[in-house]
Design a protein around this motif. Structure first.
Motif, PDB file in Angstrom:
ATOM      1  N   PRO A 432       0.813  -1.219   0.000  1.00  0.00           N
ATOM      2  CA  PRO A 432       0.000   0.000   0.000  1.00  0.00           C
ATOM      3  C   PRO A 432       0.849   1.273   0.000  1.00  0.00           C
ATOM      4  O   PRO A 432       1.784   1.410   0.788  1.00  0.00           O
ATOM      5  CB  PRO A 432      -0.805  -0.123   1.300  1.00  0.00           C
ATOM      6  CG  PRO A 432      -0.860  -1.586   1.578  1.00  0.00           C
ATOM      7  CD  PRO A 432       0.452  -2.135   1.100  1.00  0.00           C
ATOM      8  N   LEU A 433       0.502   2.197  -0.890  1.00  0.00           N
ATOM      9  CA  LEU A 433       1.257   3.448  -0.973  1.00  0.00           C
ATOM     10  C   LEU A 433       1.106   4.279   0.292  1.00  0.00           C
ATOM     11  O   LEU A 433       2.020   5.008   0.682  1.00  0.00           O
ATOM     12  CB  LEU A 433       0.804   4.246  -2.192  1.00  0.00           C
ATOM     13  CG  LEU A 433       1.032   3.589  -3.560  1.00  0.00           C
ATOM     14  CD1 LEU A 433       0.661   4.560  -4.673  1.00  0.00           C
ATOM     15  CD2 LEU A 433       2.467   3.121  -3.728  1.00  0.00           C
ATOM     16  N   ALA A 434      -0.054   4.181   0.949  1.00  0.00           N
ATOM     17  CA  ALA A 434      -0.271   4.944   2.175  1.00  0.00           C
ATOM     18  C   ALA A 434       0.707   4.542   3.266  1.00  0.00           C
ATOM     19  O   ALA A 434       1.061   5.354   4.130  1.00  0.00           O
ATOM     20  CB  ALA A 434      -1.702   4.762   2.668  1.00  0.00           C
ATOM     21  N   LYS A 435       1.162   3.280   3.220  1.00  0.00           N
ATOM     22  CA  LYS A 435       2.105   2.796   4.217  1.00  0.00           C
ATOM     23  C   LYS A 435       3.512   2.628   3.652  1.00  0.00           C
ATOM     24  O   LYS A 435       4.328   1.891   4.196  1.00  0.00           O
ATOM     25  CB  LYS A 435       1.596   1.483   4.815  1.00  0.00           C
ATOM     26  CG  LYS A 435       0.348   1.674   5.663  1.00  0.00           C
ATOM     27  CD  LYS A 435      -0.008   0.416   6.434  1.00  0.00           C
ATOM     28  CE  LYS A 435      -1.199   0.668   7.356  1.00  0.00           C
ATOM     29  NZ  LYS A 435      -1.533  -0.523   8.165  1.00  0.00           N
ATOM     30  N   THR A 436       3.771   3.300   2.557  1.00  0.00           N
ATOM     31  CA  THR A 436       5.120   3.380   2.005  1.00  0.00           C
ATOM     32  C   THR A 436       5.765   4.642   2.543  1.00  0.00           C
ATOM     33  O   THR A 436       5.347   5.756   2.208  1.00  0.00           O
ATOM     34  CB  THR A 436       5.096   3.399   0.471  1.00  0.00           C
ATOM     35  OG1 THR A 436       4.479   2.190  -0.006  1.00  0.00           O
ATOM     36  CG2 THR A 436       6.507   3.496  -0.097  1.00  0.00           C
ATOM     37  N   ALA A 437       6.755   4.487   3.412  1.00  0.00           N
ATOM     38  CA  ALA A 437       7.345   5.632   4.105  1.00  0.00           C
ATOM     39  C   ALA A 437       8.152   6.520   3.174  1.00  0.00           C
ATOM     40  O   ALA A 437       8.258   7.732   3.391  1.00  0.00           O
ATOM     41  CB  ALA A 437       8.221   5.153   5.260  1.00  0.00           C
ATOM     42  N   GLY A 438       8.731   5.940   2.136  1.00  0.00           N
ATOM     43  CA  GLY A 438       9.516   6.732   1.201  1.00  0.00           C
ATOM     44  C   GLY A 438      10.086   5.875   0.091  1.00  0.00           C
ATOM     45  O   GLY A 438      10.185   4.649   0.222  1.00  0.00           O
ATOM     46  N   VAL A 439      10.443   6.524  -1.009  1.00  0.00           N
ATOM     47  CA  VAL A 439      11.040   5.858  -2.169  1.00  0.00           C
ATOM     48  C   VAL A 439      12.354   6.545  -2.503  1.00  0.00           C
ATOM     49  O   VAL A 439      12.408   7.775  -2.646  1.00  0.00           O
ATOM     50  CB  VAL A 439      10.108   5.906  -3.392  1.00  0.00           C
ATOM     51  CG1 VAL A 439      10.795   5.313  -4.618  1.00  0.00           C
ATOM     52  CG2 VAL A 439       8.802   5.180  -3.109  1.00  0.00           C
ATOM     53  N   ILE A 440      13.418   5.764  -2.611  1.00  0.00           N
ATOM     54  CA  ILE A 440      14.730   6.267  -3.036  1.00  0.00           C
ATOM     55  C   ILE A 440      15.047   5.619  -4.371  1.00  0.00           C
ATOM     56  O   ILE A 440      15.301   4.405  -4.447  1.00  0.00           O
ATOM     57  CB  ILE A 440      15.819   5.945  -2.002  1.00  0.00           C
ATOM     58  CG1 ILE A 440      15.489   6.601  -0.653  1.00  0.00           C
ATOM     59  CG2 ILE A 440      17.185   6.420  -2.501  1.00  0.00           C
ATOM     60  CD1 ILE A 440      16.428   6.191   0.466  1.00  0.00           C
ATOM     61  N   ASN A 441      15.009   6.407  -5.426  1.00  0.00           N
ATOM     62  CA  ASN A 441      15.248   5.893  -6.776  1.00  0.00           C
ATOM     63  C   ASN A 441      16.690   6.178  -7.203  1.00  0.00           C
ATOM     64  O   ASN A 441      17.271   7.199  -6.817  1.00  0.00           O
ATOM     65  CB  ASN A 441      14.276   6.556  -7.757  1.00  0.00           C
ATOM     66  CG  ASN A 441      14.388   5.971  -9.155  1.00  0.00           C
ATOM     67  OD1 ASN A 441      14.128   4.793  -9.355  1.00  0.00           O
ATOM     68  ND2 ASN A 441      14.787   6.794 -10.113  1.00  0.00           N
ATOM     69  N   MET A 442      17.235   5.279  -8.010  1.00  0.00           N
ATOM     70  CA  MET A 442      18.620   5.417  -8.473  1.00  0.00           C
ATOM     71  C   MET A 442      18.667   5.253  -9.985  1.00  0.00           C
ATOM     72  O   MET A 442      18.288   4.202 -10.504  1.00  0.00           O
ATOM     73  CB  MET A 442      19.505   4.385  -7.778  1.00  0.00           C
ATOM     74  CG  MET A 442      19.558   4.577  -6.268  1.00  0.00           C
ATOM     75  SD  MET A 442      20.214   3.144  -5.373  1.00  0.00           S
ATOM     76  CE  MET A 442      18.900   1.946  -5.608  1.00  0.00           C
ATOM     77  N   ASP A 443      19.121   6.288 -10.662  1.00  0.00           N
ATOM     78  CA  ASP A 443      19.081   6.290 -12.123  1.00  0.00           C
ATOM     79  C   ASP A 443      20.333   6.963 -12.664  1.00  0.00           C
ATOM     80  O   ASP A 443      20.612   8.123 -12.350  1.00  0.00           O
ATOM     81  CB  ASP A 443      17.829   7.035 -12.601  1.00  0.00           C
ATOM     82  CG  ASP A 443      17.508   6.792 -14.071  1.00  0.00           C
ATOM     83  OD1 ASP A 443      18.372   6.261 -14.779  1.00  0.00           O
ATOM     84  OD2 ASP A 443      16.400   7.155 -14.498  1.00  0.00           O
ATOM     85  N   ALA A 444      21.095   6.227 -13.460  1.00  0.00           N
ATOM     86  CA  ALA A 444      22.281   6.770 -14.134  1.00  0.00           C
ATOM     87  C   ALA A 444      23.267   7.385 -13.151  1.00  0.00           C
ATOM     88  O   ALA A 444      23.533   8.591 -13.162  1.00  0.00           O
ATOM     89  CB  ALA A 444      21.874   7.785 -15.198  1.00  0.00           C
ATOM     90  N   LEU A 445      23.836   6.546 -12.297  1.00  0.00           N
ATOM     91  CA  LEU A 445      24.806   7.003 -11.305  1.00  0.00           C
ATOM     92  C   LEU A 445      26.209   7.052 -11.914  1.00  0.00           C
ATOM     93  O   LEU A 445      26.510   6.376 -12.889  1.00  0.00           O
ATOM     94  CB  LEU A 445      24.792   6.065 -10.099  1.00  0.00           C
ATOM     95  CG  LEU A 445      23.431   5.896  -9.413  1.00  0.00           C
ATOM     96  CD1 LEU A 445      23.547   4.932  -8.236  1.00  0.00           C
ATOM     97  CD2 LEU A 445      22.867   7.233  -8.968  1.00  0.00           C
ATOM     98  N   SER A 446      27.057   7.849 -11.301  1.00  0.00           N
ATOM     99  CA  SER A 446      28.414   8.017 -11.820  1.00  0.00           C
ATOM    100  C   SER A 446      29.273   6.813 -11.468  1.00  0.00           C
ATOM    101  O   SER A 446      29.353   6.415 -10.301  1.00  0.00           O
ATOM    102  CB  SER A 446      29.057   9.277 -11.238  1.00  0.00           C
ATOM    103  OG  SER A 446      30.446   9.311 -11.540  1.00  0.00           O
TER     104      SER A 446
END
Length: 591
Positions: A432-446
């Motif tokens: 459930p998104l309501a109980k998703t505390a946070g999202v850390i996305n990683m895209d094209a890192l050095s």
């Protein structure tokens, strides 16, 4: 600080119980009778043990080893020719999904995907519309009685129609310049002024009206969603236009024509829609700036003059009189099923509450050849780096004590086709998104060495960023605002679909102030990548990449996610954020 397993001497010493007697009572004879310790002594000892155990758990939570060599190996494997550019619905997808599952299993994580026959699997099915131009693209422009043929990928880049039609054919369609193609009532802005676009092709500019001046109603250099090509295609579909021709200019687009060509002339995907025409006009295309300038000239118009007019509220649509376009091409349209891959480290106390790390596993697959004849778009930086990061973080969490909340590792499909895997997940969440505390996305890192700073995509204000800034500061790394807010990166990564639903979400970006070479070196590498490799076959793994900067950054991302997973906190957006209301609307579900 993040080297797991190396606990301090005082921590280990605190775990040792007092010696009663000095020798082992089982293997040696005491020199004096064994004295039973007092109740107070036992309490003191047990308290010391409990505190020591808690200290050890805290060290295990904070200390993590991220292996640069493993990062390099994962990137090398995922971006090899064997994986064929990791295109959805290809043999490359099958290899990629299998590899991710194998790595998650080897790390000791549990399946986190769809429930099938009462058991949770490793994947989430993502139904997608798949659209590919079949055969030649015949496209031409008539001006002043003269007809000139265009070549797909040269003068224009036409996307396969996503309306479900098997063919597209039109003759002598009028062209109308509609400025930036923006309808923004809250800014009292309307580029259309009632213009009827049925049966016509709208020619428009990329980015926002105040991109060039740096000031105005659209945030200056920072791109709003009105500046994104996705918005422009959507708006013209809503207006019933035959199609859209976006004029490509490198600075406001933030990438060159090669990127436009490679991203738009290959297979296209979309989520399955009940009425595709509400989101897509039959024709969606880009056109080279010089070509557009010539067409305006043939219609007796000054492109640059009209462009300046389009930067004002007074602008009105202008027809390119005497200029028409014709085209014919076939489209193979079908529905396929791609896969999001999910692994989970179950929480020990609140397993129904989750923290998500995400990244997209897909790239462009096999497409048009470059000057060297290479047709495989390997996608090493974009985004084998993000997936290697996801795998390494998963290994770190699996090796550490269980967090209080569950931690989910989400590898999404079809990001390159419009954030479709993350969009599908956000609309059909496994957790459930309501109980998703946070999202850390990683895209094209050095893949290079450490930087003194980091950034995120866009300039959003949220508590999750505050946590990241504070944790980075503890490690001597500072936050730098998005160096190119005009590029609209906030709308270009997989955190965005979560943000639209109110979930606090950020997409981490590597810094450009390198420890070796400073800003000049970091910026030069970024510019070289964008011009020579981004969305091109040249985005390939290099043995020269040390991955040491990425490893350091992942230690910070681990610590941020771990702190959140071990807390009862619910980060939110700033009070003036456009995403705050959606988050607040689900507040009762978190009580």
């Amino acid at each position: 600080m993040f080297d797991s397993g190396n606990y301090s001497t005082h921590t280990l010493a605190a775990l040792q119980c007092p010696a009663y007697p000095a020798q082992n009572p089982i293997t040696s004879t005491p020199k004096r009778p064994l004295v039973r310790p007092s109740i107070s002594t036992l309490r003191t000892t047990l308290t010391a043990i409990a505190l020591a155990t808690a200290t050890l758990a805290a060290h295990a939570a904070d200390a993590v080893h991220i292996d640069p060599q493993r990062l390099s190996q994962d990137v090398k494997t995922l971006s090899s020719d064997d994986f064929e550019g990791r295109g959805p619905n290809t043999a490359g997808e099958t290899k990629t999904v299998n590899y991710l599952i194998q790595q998650f299993q080897a790390a000791g994580l549990q399946p986190g995907g769809d429930v099938v026959d009462g058991k949770r699997g490793w994947t989430q099915d993502v139904p997608l519309g798949r659209f590919e131009i079949q055969g030649p693209v015949a496209v031409s422009v008539t001006a002043g009685g003269t007809t000139k043929a265009f070549t797909q990928g040269n003068e224009v880049a036409i996307r396969a129609a996503m309306t479900g039609e098997k063919s597209v054919e039109f003759k002598n369609a009028p062209l109308v310049f509609v400025g930036y193609g923006v309808t923004a009532p809250e800014r009292k802005w309307d580029d259309f002024k009632g213009q009827d676009l049925k049966g016509k092709l709208a020619v428009l500019l990329i980015n926002d009206p105040d991109f060039e001046t740096g000031k105005g109603d659209f945030g200056g250099k920072a791109m709003t969603y009105y500046g994104r090509w996705t918005y422009k295609f959507e708006e013209l579909a809503r207006r019933g236009a035959l199609g859209t021709l976006i004029v490509h200019e490198t600075a406001p687009a933030s990438y060159g024509w090669a990127t436009v060509k490679n991203s738009n002339t290959n297979v296209q995907y979309d989520i399955v829609r009940k009425n595709p025409l509400e989101a897509h006009a039959p024709v969606e295309a880009w056109i080279q700036r010089d070509v557009a300038v010539d067409l305006f000239k043939r219609a007796g118009l000054d492109f640059d003059k009209l462009k300046k007019q389009a930067q004002t509220r007074a602008f009105k649509p202008v027809e390119l009189k005497g200029v028409t376009m014709s085209a014919k091409y076939d489209v193979d349209a079908k529905v396929i099923t791609s896969k999001n891959v999910l692994a989970v480290r179950p929480g020990s106390a609140q397993p129904d509450q989750v923290v998500i790390y995400s990244g997209h596993w897909d790239h462009l697959g096999v497409g048009l050849p470059d000057a060297k004849g290479d047709k495989i778009y390997n996608g090493a930086v974009d985004n084998a780096t993000g997936i290697a990061a996801l795998l390494e973080l998963a290994r770190a969490y699996a090796a550490a004590p269980a967090p209080k909340r569950s931690v989910v590792f989400l590898a999404v499909t079809a990001e390159e086709k419009g954030l479709l895997g993350s969009e599908y997940y956000a609309n059909n969440p496994v957790y459930p998104l309501a109980k998703t505390a946070g999202v850390i996305n990683m895209d094209a890192l050095s893949p290079y060495g450490p930087a003194r700073d980091f950034t995120i995509s866009g300039s959003a204000k949220l508590d999750l960023l505050d946590r990241l800034v504070a944790k980075a500061k503890q490690n001597g790394v500072r936050y730098s605002a998005d160096p190119k807010p005009e590029a609209g990166h906030f709308f270009r990564s997989d955190h965005f679909p979560f943000a639209k639903h109110g979930v606090p979400a950020i997409s981490f970006g590597s810094g450009e102030d390198w420890e070796q070479g400073g800003v000049a070196a970091g910026r030069a590498a970024e510019e070289k990548y964008v011009s020579a490799a981004y969305h091109q076959p040249a985005d390939e793994w290099s043995a020269a990449w040390p991955f040491t900067g990425m490893a350091r950054d992942l230690g910070i991302l681990y610590a941020v996610g771990r702190d959140l997973a071990d807390s009862n906190a619910w980060p939110n957006w700033s009070k003036d954020s456009e995403f705050r209301a959606a988050r607040d609307a689900s507040a009762t579900e978190r009580k």
